[in-house]
Design an enzyme around this catalytic site. Structure first.
Site: not given
Length: 480
Positions: A38, A86, A90, A128, A160, A219-220, A272, A335
């Protein structure tokens, strides 16, 4: 010279730090990551992520006041401000599995910061995270501090994908949360001074730590809720002959509601929305608020329903079987204008069609074959772990071929599923495509981007989400 270090060279860390370096030539910015491939990509002409405008920003600053390195400890030790960006995947097992955020990577970053630091630091949450994460991080830093002082700030990103650079140049707001103490206010001001290089002061909002952490999740959740609301309406539109585009336009002209995020589609994706809502659900349950948790769960349920409804429509339209039929999938990213496939609805749609034994030919201008095969063979939530901790060689899904050309993907296909709203899909030669397909030829527009009338004139049977149904589709009702 103020030194900033960001741990994590992903979709958030890379672009954010590049823009800070561009706008603040007096600040030295280092982006660090343990992934050698990376970092090598960030130092090459082929950046590891696709984002319009990012190339130019990186090339202007790299080697001057923007550096990408795998020497994590050196840059953390030297930094005045450390951003932590980082993965917060979930959890897949144990307490809160399927909902709670896994803070393993965050915790190890905090321990490393405490371990290598030789001077006071401001530590900024950029990923987040669940509400009250800062408190846990504070405890780890304080108990391992060796007399060094740390201040924790929450500075959630509101980018976004596809417009991240534009969003960073002209943000709606920059949110900074900190402790309401003398040291806390001082730390907030230090970070505020960085953003003030280019963001008007009125757009830099300061709050307490918990408000900043919760604002990101809220917000999300609100954005995803709008998409699920219009997608729920799309099912009703199909049942009644209404047109969801007309309905959402009429609703969006109400100034109290507004027109953004009211486009019906096959479902929302991205790294997100689902993750943050599941996190919100878990936090509500932990705080004894089951009714609130249940409310937010419905947003995810409608999204899952929309994807399965789309698959059912495809199968039922094609004589209730897609077994051994070639279906072209145009678009795999979640998207347009991004190569990101995290939680893309295309994954569930493709898996649903594969379960019915379809043969898929997939084309997306920005997504590699390796990524598509990886996504279709990985377990849920695996994508949110660093690449070196993901399954090394995913099993290839034999019924899937990936092409670099829309015409090749659609050749001899029975149907076309449009799953990403790439502009190029609107401008293809659909007469040529129709001539080279099996008949009857179907188009299933999961993004409502096509000129349906033109496609019908060519001879396609067309399904578009939330639009009045073709007579053919009425005769072949989708079984829920």
């Amino acid at each position: 010279m103020v030194k900033i270090c960001c741990i994590g060279a992903g979709y958030v860390g890379g672009p954010t730090m590049a823009v800070i370096a561009l706008k603040c030539p007096d600040i030295e910015v280092a982006v660090v990551d343990i992934s050698v491939p990376r970092i090598n990509a960030w130092n090459s002409d082929q950046l590891p992520i696709y984002e319009p405008g990012l190339d130019d920003v990186v090339k202007q600053c790299r080697g001057k006041n923007l550096f990408f390195s795998t020497d994590v400890e050196k840059h953390v030790r030297e930094a005045d401000i450390v951003f932590v960006s980082v993965n917060t995947p979930t959890k897949t097992r144990g307490l809160g599995a399927g909902k709670a955020a896994d803070l393993t990577y965050w915790e190890s970053a905090a321990r490393m910061i405490a371990d290598v630091s030789v001077s006071d630091k401001i530590v900024v949450e950029k990923s987040t995270v669940p509400v009250k994460t800062a408190e846990a991080i504070e405890k780890i830093l304080m108990h391992n501090s060796k007399g060094i002082k740390f201040q924790i700030l929450s500075n959630p990103e509101f980018l976004a994908e596809g417009t991240a650079i534009k969003d960073l140049f002209n943000p709606d707001r920059v949110l900074i949360g900190g402790r309401e103490t003398t040291e806390g206010f001082k730390a907030v001001q230090t970070l505020k001074d960085v953003y003030a290089h280019w963001v008007p002061e009125g757009q830099i909002i300061t709050t307490n730590l918990w408000s900043a952490e919760l604002s990101k999740l809220a917000a999300n959740a609100f954005l995803a809720q709008r998409i699920s609301s219009v997608n729920a309406m799309s099912a009703l539109c199909e049942a009644t002959g209404a047109d969801v585009t007309q309905v959402s336009f009429a609703v969006g002209t109400d100034s109290r509601i507004g027109s953004k995020f009211l486009n019906s589609s096959v479902g929302f994706g991205g790294s997100c929305f689902q993750k943050d809502i599941l996190n919100l659900v878990y936090i509500c349950e932990c705080n004894g608020l089951p009714e609130v948790a249940e409310y937010w769960k419905q947003v995810i349920k409608i999204n899952d329903y929309q994807k399965s409804r789309f698959v059912n429509r495809v199968v039922s339209s094609m004589f209730n079987s897609v077994s051994n039929k070639k279906i072209a999938v145009l678009g795999f990213a979640f998207k347009k204008d991004t190569g990101d496939t995290r939680e893309t609805p295309a994954i569930d749609v493709c898996k649903g069609l594969l379960e019915d034994k379809a043969r898929l030919s997939i084309y997306d201008p920005q997504v590699t074959e390796d990524q598509i095969q990886r996504d279709l063979s990985m377990n849920k939530f695996d994508w949110d772990h660093p690449l070196h901790l993901q399954p090394m060689s995913p099993t290839t899904v034999k019924q899937v071929s990936v092409t670099w050309d829309a015409y090749e993907a659609t050749k001899d296909a029975h149907g076309i599923c449009i799953l990403t709203e790439w502009d190029e899909f609107k401008n293809l030669d659909y007469q040529k495509i129709f001539d080279n397909m099996q008949k009857p030829a179907f188009v299933f527009d999961g993004r409502n981007i096509m000129n349906l009338q033109k496609l019908r004139e060519i001879g396609f049977i067309v399904y578009s989400i939330g639009k009045p149904l073709d007579a053919w589709l009425k005769d072949m009702p989708a079984i829920a």
